[in-house]
Design an enzyme around this catalytic site. Structure first.
Site, short mmCIF file in Angstrom:
data_model
loop_
_atom_site.label_atom_id
_atom_site.label_comp_id
_atom_site.label_asym_id
_atom_site.label_seq_id
_atom_site.Cartn_x
_atom_site.Cartn_y
_atom_site.Cartn_z
N ILE A 204 9.08 61.51 33.67
CA ILE A 204 8.26 61.74 32.48
C ILE A 204 8.60 60.67 31.45
CG2 ILE A 204 7.68 63.37 30.64
CD1 ILE A 204 8.60 65.61 32.51
N CYS A 205 7.58 59.95 31.00
CA CYS A 205 7.77 58.93 29.96
C CYS A 205 8.81 57.91 30.43
CB CYS A 205 8.14 59.60 28.64
SG CYS A 205 7.99 58.50 27.20
#
Length: 250
Positions: A234-235
């Site tokens: 994520i990210c």
């Protein structure tokens, strides 16, 4: 007629033998009335279901009718709370108080209105919700997910990710266990964190800022890729996965 006041209050169990104490709720209702607010319903939190004596005492000293006093006691999981409220007639009481259909016409009352009030409680919806609550209590399996991050000392830093994993586990009838792995400790190949990471069924590398723990996150990404372990970046976690692939493969 367009507003309902629902007062939530704790009913503690104290003493020997244990007894449900209603004084805190009585005092809080009195304080509300001093502000010009009168509760239509009482929602009483507690360890056990509200007994008849405590309900009668609350009704006597707060002027809330007994059927307007709702017991919100501890249950096995959060998803049983709506079912518990429906069993105590909370939707019907709100419809009556707010004059929603079928209680929006004064002429309609009695058994006809009572029967019609429960039409909104779609049996299929209730059945599906009950199955959901049952699946949380009786999962088909168990899964352990490694959360590789660097803000582990902050309990709610990854709260949204944890909630997403929790709902994914519920949807797949799994009991979720999360192993919190400090990415800054994965820089050392002999760290005991590696044994914990290898024992997990999946790896999640969430977002973050700064260089601290970055190499550890990249190492975790490499472990997931080479070991064919299910992975979610994520990210910054996905950026680490791209960096790792470029370094190791391209």
């Amino acid at each position: 007629k367009n507003m309902a006041f629902v007062h939530v209050s704790l009913v503690p169990v104290l003493g020997h033998p244990p007894e449900q104490k209603t004084k805190p709720t009585q005092h809080s209702v009195r304080a509300m009335r001093q502000l010009g607010l009168t509760p239509d319903f009482l929602c009483c939190r507690g360890v056990a279901a509200l007994d008849a004596g405590a309900r009668k005492k609350l009704s006597l000293f707060t002027s809330v009718p007994p059927h307007g006093i709702v017991s919100l006691h501890d249950v096995s999981n959060l998803y049983r709370v709506p079912l518990m409220m429906m069993e105590q007639g909370v939707p019907e009481m709100l419809c009556r108080r707010l004059r929603l259909p079928p209680f929006h016409h004064h002429a309609r009352h009695g058994r006809e209105a009572d029967a019609e009030a429960f039409r909104f409680a779609d049996p299929q919806l209730v059945r599906s919700w009950t199955e959901l609550a049952d699946s949380v209590d009786r999962p088909a399996g168990e899964v352990t997910i490694a959360m590789v991050g660097k803000y582990l000392e902050q309990g709610d830093a990854y709260l949204s990710v944890v909630k997403a994993l929790t709902h994914a586990a519920i949807a797949t009838s799994q009991r979720l266990n999360i192993e919190w792995i400090d990415s800054s400790l994965l820089d050392d190949a002999s760290s005991p964190e590696w044994a914990r990471l290898r024992a997990c069924h999946g790896v999640v590398v969430p977002g973050g800022f700064g260089a601290r723990g970055l190499d550890g996150k990249i190492a975790a990404c490499r472990h997931a890729r080479e070991g064919r372990v299910p992975f979610l970046g994520i990210c910054l976690g996905m950026q680490c996965a791209v960096v790792e692939y470029c370094r190791s493969v391209l």
